[in-house]
Motif scaffolding. Structure first.
Motif, mmCIF file in Angstrom:
data_model
loop_
_atom_site.group_PDB
_atom_site.id
_atom_site.type_symbol
_atom_site.label_atom_id
_atom_site.label_comp_id
_atom_site.label_asym_id
_atom_site.label_seq_id
_atom_site.Cartn_x
_atom_site.Cartn_y
_atom_site.Cartn_z
ATOM 1 N N ALA A 273 0.883 -1.177 0.000
ATOM 2 C CA ALA A 273 0.000 0.000 0.000
ATOM 3 C C ALA A 273 0.918 1.223 0.000
ATOM 4 N N GLY A 274 0.790 2.069 -1.007
ATOM 5 C CA GLY A 274 1.638 3.268 -1.109
ATOM 6 C C GLY A 274 0.901 4.479 -0.557
ATOM 7 N N THR A 275 1.368 5.003 0.565
ATOM 8 C CA THR A 275 0.773 6.206 1.188
ATOM 9 C C THR A 275 -0.753 6.089 1.237
ATOM 10 N N ALA A 276 -1.237 4.923 1.600
ATOM 11 C CA ALA A 276 -2.679 4.670 1.602
ATOM 12 C C ALA A 276 -3.162 3.971 2.878
ATOM 13 N N TRP A 277 -2.248 3.341 3.630
ATOM 14 C CA TRP A 277 -2.701 2.523 4.763
ATOM 15 C C TRP A 277 -3.290 3.387 5.875
ATOM 16 N N HIS A 278 -2.959 4.700 5.886
ATOM 17 C CA HIS A 278 -3.558 5.570 6.914
ATOM 18 C C HIS A 278 -5.033 5.802 6.649
ATOM 19 N N TRP A 279 -5.506 5.418 5.454
ATOM 20 C CA TRP A 279 -6.937 5.516 5.151
ATOM 21 C C TRP A 279 -7.637 4.181 5.347
ATOM 22 N N VAL A 280 -6.910 3.188 5.797
ATOM 23 C CA VAL A 280 -7.448 1.831 5.975
ATOM 24 C C VAL A 280 -7.540 1.543 7.475
ATOM 25 N N ASP A 281 -8.605 0.897 7.901
ATOM 26 C CA ASP A 281 -8.697 0.463 9.295
ATOM 27 C C ASP A 281 -7.508 -0.463 9.577
ATOM 28 N N PRO A 282 -6.644 -0.098 10.530
ATOM 29 C CA PRO A 282 -5.378 -0.835 10.657
ATOM 30 C C PRO A 282 -5.524 -2.295 11.075
ATOM 31 N N VAL A 283 -6.569 -2.623 11.828
ATOM 32 C CA VAL A 283 -6.740 -4.025 12.243
ATOM 33 C C VAL A 283 -7.495 -4.798 11.152
ATOM 34 N N ALA A 284 -8.615 -4.227 10.682
ATOM 35 C CA ALA A 284 -9.376 -4.915 9.625
ATOM 36 C C ALA A 284 -8.530 -5.053 8.360
ATOM 37 N N GLY A 285 -7.696 -4.047 8.082
ATOM 38 C CA GLY A 285 -6.836 -4.107 6.896
ATOM 39 C C GLY A 285 -5.811 -5.222 7.018
ATOM 40 N N ALA A 286 -5.189 -5.327 8.189
ATOM 41 C CA ALA A 286 -4.188 -6.392 8.377
ATOM 42 C C ALA A 286 -4.863 -7.764 8.328
ATOM 43 N N ALA A 287 -6.076 -7.851 8.890
ATOM 44 C CA ALA A 287 -6.790 -9.135 8.854
ATOM 45 C C ALA A 287 -7.136 -9.511 7.412
ATOM 46 N N LYS A 288 -7.534 -8.517 6.601
ATOM 47 C CA LYS A 288 -7.839 -8.809 5.196
ATOM 48 C C LYS A 288 -6.563 -9.243 4.461
#
Ligand SMILES: C[S@@+](CC[C@H](N)C(=O)[O-])C[C@H]1O[C@@H](n2cnc3c(N)ncnc32)[C@H](O)[C@@H]1O
Length: 274
Positions: A118-133
């Motif tokens: 993810a390039g300069t985008a993970w701050h827009w992603v729920d950090p736990v749900a994103g890692a789980a996905k």
């Protein structure tokens, strides 16, 4: 609401990913975004590829396809996931396959990958749900690698733009130059910590590591004023208000002789799928 640095992610306010209107506003000028935003260091791209058990990559928040094209050029196949249909359309026009969804809600339909980036985008992603996905779609030994550009314009330019921004958008949750004198890299530590703890909480990864790549780029007045409107804080300003911020920044660059050199650190938080 907490204040956020301009595009700067949410080290002071890790809940920024909930600001969906801003999170999905970058396509208001996708061509400008693609033209002006910097690519990522080749050394980062190479290191991600070397640490991944294959060359099929999922790019969460691919935007217009900047890093996706870098991975393609290095011999990878890339699928982008991008919630802003205008950004996804631009990415497709450059040869990047992209599906429209937030990463958290995207349906992988049984597909798996060697790496999730993810390039300069993970701050827009729920950090736990994103890692789980990411854990769901990575094969064992696969690499999760969200990375961000950390940068700050010279204090003279930042404070001139900040002063104008406060005047035209007094109620904005974003705040240019919120903590003058503190290096940008310090302001990002909270974000990197949040990314790492989301990965730990998802529970399917080894201990996260951080990789840092330092570089710099010189901007002319015209080049910086071309890029500035792509920052999350500015994408929704009406043209007359945006013009005031740009004029203030431009005048400050003129006083510096018409150009400046921006130090960048590109930092990845990486973890290997168990
Ligand atoms: C600052 S842009 C980065 C785009 C591209 N990766 C780059 O580096 O040029 C952030 C991108 O994240 C996307 N985004 C926002 N929320 C997201 C989410 N929940 N899942 C995936 N992408 C998201 C935005 O639409 C935007 O295209």
């Amino acid at each position: 609401m907490s204040t956020l640095p301009p595009e700067r992610p949410p080290s002071p306010a890790p809940e920024a990913y909930r600001l969906r209107q801003v999170a999905e506003s970058f396509g208001s000028d996708a061509a400008r975004y693609d033209r002006t935003r910097p690519a990522y260091p080749d050394a980062l791209i190479d290191r991600i590829i070397a640490a991944s058990p294959g060359r099929d990559i999922l790019d969460a928040g691919c935007g217009t396809g900047i890093e996706a094209r870098q991975f393609q050029a290095a011999g990878c196949t890339v699928l982008g996931v991008e919630p802003d249909a205008r950004m996804a359309e631009f990415a497709r026009s450059t040869g990047v396959e992209a599906e429209v969804a937030t990463f958290e809600t995207w349906d992988p339909a049984g597909r798996t990958f060697a790496a999730v980036v993810a390039g300069t985008a993970w701050h827009w992603v729920d950090p736990v749900a994103g890692a789980a996905k990411a854990a769901c779609v990575l094969r064992p030994g696969g690499l999760l690698a969200p990375f961000h550009h950390v940068f700050e314009s010279p204090p003279e330019v930042t404070s001139a733009a900040a002063e104008a921004y406060r005047r035209v958008a007094p109620d904005s949750p974003f705040n240019f130059g919120a903590q003058p004198g503190r290096p940008a890299i310090e302001l990002y530590q909270g974000l990197f910590d949040k990314i790492a703890s989301g990965i730990r909480e998802a529970g399917e990864f080894g201990e996260p590591a951080r990789w840092r790549f330092d570089w710099e780029r010189t901007y002319s007045r015209a080049e910086w004023l071309d890029q500035l409107p792509t920052l999350g804080a500015l994408t929704q300003l009406p043209p007359d208000k945006l013009a005031q911020v740009l004029d203030a920044a431009g005048a400050a660059i003129d006083r510096m002789g018409g150009s400046f050199t921006m130090p960048y650190a590109t930092v990845a938080v990486t973890a290997v799928r168990n």
